[in-house]
Design a protein around this motif. Structure first.
Motif, PDB file in Angstrom:
ATOM      1  N   PHE A 143      51.978  28.458  45.628  1.00 18.88           N
ATOM      2  CA  PHE A 143      51.361  29.383  46.581  1.00 18.88           C
ATOM      3  C   PHE A 143      51.092  30.729  45.927  1.00 18.88           C
ATOM      4  O   PHE A 143      50.020  31.315  46.095  1.00 18.88           O
ATOM      5  CB  PHE A 143      52.253  29.561  47.811  1.00 18.88           C
ATOM      6  N   GLN A 144      52.062  31.231  45.163  1.00 15.08           N
ATOM      7  CA  GLN A 144      51.870  32.525  44.507  1.00 15.08           C
ATOM      8  C   GLN A 144      50.759  32.455  43.455  1.00 15.08           C
ATOM      9  O   GLN A 144      50.004  33.413  43.290  1.00 15.08           O
ATOM     10  CB  GLN A 144      53.181  32.998  43.887  1.00 15.08           C
ATOM     11  N   LEU A 145      50.639  31.335  42.755  1.00 15.93           N
ATOM     12  CA  LEU A 145      49.545  31.162  41.802  1.00 15.93           C
ATOM     13  C   LEU A 145      48.203  31.184  42.525  1.00 15.93           C
ATOM     14  O   LEU A 145      47.256  31.830  42.067  1.00 15.93           O
ATOM     15  CB  LEU A 145      49.713  29.847  41.031  1.00 15.93           C
ATOM     16  N   ASN A 146      48.137  30.516  43.650  1.00 12.59           N
ATOM     17  CA  ASN A 146      46.915  30.507  44.446  1.00 12.59           C
ATOM     18  C   ASN A 146      46.548  31.922  44.903  1.00 12.59           C
ATOM     19  O   ASN A 146      45.386  32.335  44.832  1.00 12.59           O
ATOM     20  CB  ASN A 146      47.093  29.583  45.650  1.00 12.59           C
ATOM     21  N   GLN A 147      47.526  32.674  45.354  1.00  7.14           N
ATOM     22  CA  GLN A 147      47.283  34.049  45.787  1.00  7.14           C
ATOM     23  C   GLN A 147      46.867  34.937  44.608  1.00  7.14           C
ATOM     24  O   GLN A 147      45.985  35.782  44.746  1.00  7.14           O
ATOM     25  CB  GLN A 147      48.534  34.624  46.461  1.00  7.14           C
ATOM     26  N   PHE A 148      47.483  34.734  43.454  1.00  8.52           N
ATOM     27  CA  PHE A 148      47.134  35.513  42.266  1.00  8.52           C
ATOM     28  C   PHE A 148      45.696  35.246  41.841  1.00  8.52           C
ATOM     29  O   PHE A 148      44.968  36.167  41.479  1.00  8.52           O
ATOM     30  CB  PHE A 148      48.106  35.191  41.132  1.00  8.52           C
TER      31      PHE A 148
ATOM     32  N   GLU B 248      22.666  47.812  37.200  1.00  9.95           N
ATOM     33  CA  GLU B 248      23.278  48.858  37.984  1.00  9.95           C
ATOM     34  C   GLU B 248      24.780  48.602  38.115  1.00  9.95           C
ATOM     35  O   GLU B 248      25.225  47.460  38.136  1.00  9.95           O
ATOM     36  CB  GLU B 248      22.634  48.865  39.373  1.00  9.95           C
ATOM     37  N   PHE B 249      25.535  49.673  38.235  1.00  7.74           N
ATOM     38  CA  PHE B 249      26.990  49.555  38.376  1.00  7.74           C
ATOM     39  C   PHE B 249      27.320  48.866  39.699  1.00  7.74           C
ATOM     40  O   PHE B 249      26.848  49.257  40.755  1.00  7.74           O
ATOM     41  CB  PHE B 249      27.643  50.935  38.335  1.00  7.74           C
ATOM     42  N   ARG B 250      28.103  47.812  39.606  1.00 16.04           N
ATOM     43  CA  ARG B 250      28.598  47.118  40.791  1.00 16.04           C
ATOM     44  C   ARG B 250      30.119  47.152  40.720  1.00 16.04           C
ATOM     45  O   ARG B 250      30.709  46.594  39.802  1.00 16.04           O
ATOM     46  CB  ARG B 250      28.103  45.673  40.818  1.00 16.04           C
ATOM     47  N   PRO B 251      30.766  47.784  41.681  1.00 14.74           N
ATOM     48  CA  PRO B 251      32.229  47.856  41.634  1.00 14.74           C
ATOM     49  C   PRO B 251      32.843  46.477  41.852  1.00 14.74           C
ATOM     50  O   PRO B 251      32.258  45.615  42.497  1.00 14.74           O
ATOM     51  CB  PRO B 251      32.582  48.798  42.787  1.00 14.74           C
ATOM     52  N   PHE B 252      34.022  46.298  41.287  1.00 14.73           N
ATOM     53  CA  PHE B 252      34.741  45.033  41.442  1.00 14.73           C
ATOM     54  C   PHE B 252      35.440  45.043  42.790  1.00 14.73           C
ATOM     55  O   PHE B 252      36.284  45.878  43.074  1.00 14.73           O
ATOM     56  CB  PHE B 252      35.755  44.863  40.312  1.00 14.73           C
ATOM     57  N   ILE B 253      35.060  44.113  43.633  1.00 13.28           N
ATOM     58  CA  ILE B 253      35.690  43.957  44.943  1.00 13.28           C
ATOM     59  C   ILE B 253      36.437  42.640  44.928  1.00 13.28           C
ATOM     60  O   ILE B 253      35.855  41.588  44.660  1.00 13.28           O
ATOM     61  CB  ILE B 253      34.641  43.975  46.075  1.00 13.28           C
ATOM     62  N   ARG B 254      37.721  42.699  45.201  1.00  9.95           N
ATOM     63  CA  ARG B 254      38.565  41.513  45.138  1.00  9.95           C
ATOM     64  C   ARG B 254      38.377  40.622  46.358  1.00  9.95           C
ATOM     65  O   ARG B 254      38.103  41.098  47.452  1.00  9.95           O
ATOM     66  CB  ARG B 254      40.033  41.913  45.074  1.00  9.95           C
ATOM     67  N   ARG B 255      38.570  39.336  46.143  1.00 12.10           N
ATOM     68  CA  ARG B 255      38.577  38.402  47.263  1.00 12.10           C
ATOM     69  C   ARG B 255      39.821  38.635  48.123  1.00 12.10           C
ATOM     70  O   ARG B 255      39.771  38.519  49.340  1.00 12.10           O
ATOM     71  CB  ARG B 255      38.564  36.967  46.749  1.00 12.10           C
ATOM     72  N   LEU B 256      40.932  38.960  47.480  1.00 12.89           N
ATOM     73  CA  LEU B 256      42.177  39.245  48.188  1.00 12.89           C
ATOM     74  C   LEU B 256      42.655  40.635  47.751  1.00 12.89           C
ATOM     75  O   LEU B 256      43.033  40.826  46.595  1.00 12.89           O
ATOM     76  CB  LEU B 256      43.239  38.190  47.839  1.00 12.89           C
ATOM     77  N   PRO B 257      42.648  41.613  48.650  1.00  8.71           N
ATOM     78  CA  PRO B 257      43.088  42.965  48.273  1.00  8.71           C
ATOM     79  C   PRO B 257      44.553  42.991  47.844  1.00  8.71           C
ATOM     80  O   PRO B 257      45.338  42.106  48.201  1.00  8.71           O
ATOM     81  CB  PRO B 257      42.887  43.772  49.562  1.00  8.71           C
TER      82      PRO B 257
ATOM     83  N   PHE C  30      47.136  44.836  48.711  1.00  9.56           N
ATOM     84  CA  PHE C  30      48.156  44.881  49.759  1.00  9.56           C
ATOM     85  C   PHE C  30      48.347  43.511  50.388  1.00  9.56           C
ATOM     86  O   PHE C  30      49.483  43.083  50.624  1.00  9.56           O
ATOM     87  CB  PHE C  30      47.794  45.912  50.834  1.00  9.56           C
ATOM     88  N   LYS C  31      47.254  42.812  50.672  1.00  3.17           N
ATOM     89  CA  LYS C  31      47.365  41.477  51.265  1.00  3.17           C
ATOM     90  C   LYS C  31      48.027  40.513  50.286  1.00  3.17           C
ATOM     91  O   LYS C  31      48.800  39.643  50.691  1.00  3.17           O
ATOM     92  CB  LYS C  31      45.990  40.936  51.672  1.00  3.17           C
ATOM     93  N   PHE C  32      47.737  40.656  49.007  1.00  4.62           N
ATOM     94  CA  PHE C  32      48.383  39.839  47.980  1.00  4.62           C
ATOM     95  C   PHE C  32      49.885  40.070  48.003  1.00  4.62           C
ATOM     96  O   PHE C  32      50.673  39.126  48.085  1.00  4.62           O
ATOM     97  CB  PHE C  32      47.782  40.177  46.617  1.00  4.62           C
TER      98      PHE C  32
ATOM     99  N   VAL D 107      52.690  37.166  49.261  1.00  2.02           N
ATOM    100  CA  VAL D 107      53.701  36.626  48.348  1.00  2.02           C
ATOM    101  C   VAL D 107      55.102  37.089  48.725  1.00  2.02           C
ATOM    102  O   VAL D 107      56.077  36.358  48.520  1.00  2.02           O
ATOM    103  CB  VAL D 107      53.382  36.937  46.860  1.00  2.02           C
ATOM    104  N   THR D 108      55.228  38.271  49.304  1.00  3.98           N
ATOM    105  CA  THR D 108      56.539  38.741  49.744  1.00  3.98           C
ATOM    106  C   THR D 108      57.033  37.929  50.938  1.00  3.98           C
ATOM    107  O   THR D 108      58.200  37.513  50.980  1.00  3.98           O
ATOM    108  CB  THR D 108      56.497  40.240  50.106  1.00  3.98           C
ATOM    109  N   ARG D 109      56.153  37.680  51.892  1.00  4.67           N
ATOM    110  CA  ARG D 109      56.534  36.850  53.043  1.00  4.67           C
ATOM    111  C   ARG D 109      56.916  35.444  52.602  1.00  4.67           C
ATOM    112  O   ARG D 109      57.893  34.878  53.100  1.00  4.67           O
ATOM    113  CB  ARG D 109      55.384  36.773  54.040  1.00  4.67           C
TER     114      ARG D 109
END
Length: 187
Positions: free
Chosen positions: A70-75, A108-117, A119-121, A125-127
């Motif tokens: 699960f943690q690998l999937n979240q990572f 053009e510059f495109r910022p990197f937006i994560r699929r999973l932010p 905080f949610k990551f 994983v903490t839960r």
């Protein structure tokens, strides 16, 4: 009039207590949100506690394996961009094949937006680690398995998925972590 009293009385019962607990939980989450280092330190302490529990008592390998899958999937979701770059590149190639002019916005510059932010990551994983720690308290969840096979399978899975993720990062030239990125200070 009595109907009004019974409705008011139920708001002081168990439902109100559940609402107060939810509100307190949300309040604590809001307080720890800006404290990134403290949150991750707490997570690693939980990880160490869980691993100590598993190693010292010699069991719960199936729970350990499930937790780390699960943690690998979240990572991987944390490392993956929100928008699939291969689809964007395919669209540009189709426009070029149709006779369109090269898109000037592609550079053009495109910022990197994560699929999973982040905080949610951390939250997920903490839960999961807390749940695994609670599940490791009882013998009912200690499923007998041959742990070396699970370990080898996890390492192989980790290596294959990370190789694929690193190849994707190199192909589309993005770095999801702040390691090695320039930092500009206000002078």
């Amino acid at each position: 009039m009595e109907g009004d009293d019974s409705a008011a009385g139920s708001s002081f019962g168990p439902l109100r207590y559940v609402q107060e607990v939810k509100q307190l939980y949300r309040h604590h989450l809001d307080r720890v949100t800006p404290q990134t280092r403290g949150r991750w330190l707490g997570f690693f302490v939980l990880q160490a506690l869980f691993l100590t529990r598993v190693i010292a008592w010699g069991g719960w390998y199936a729970i350990c394996y499930t937790l780390y899958i699960f943690q690998l999937n979240q990572f991987l979701a944390f490392l993956t961009p929100k928008f699939d770059m291969s689809l964007q590149q395919d669209e540009r190639n189709n426009e070029l094949e149709a006779g369109g002019a090269p898109d000037e916005q592609s550079e053009e510059f495109r910022p990197f937006i994560r699929r999973l932010p982040e905080f949610k990551f951390w939250y997920n994983v903490t839960r999961a680690t807390l749940l695994a720690l609670v599940m490791s308290v009882t013998v009912w969840t200690d499923i007998p398995v041959y742990w070396p096979i699970l370990l080898v399978y996890f390492v192989a899975l980790f290596m294959l998925t990370m190789r694929r993720q690193i190849q994707h990062m190199m192909k589309y030239k993005y770095i999801p972590l702040d390691i090695g990125k320039k930092r500009y200070s206000a002078e």
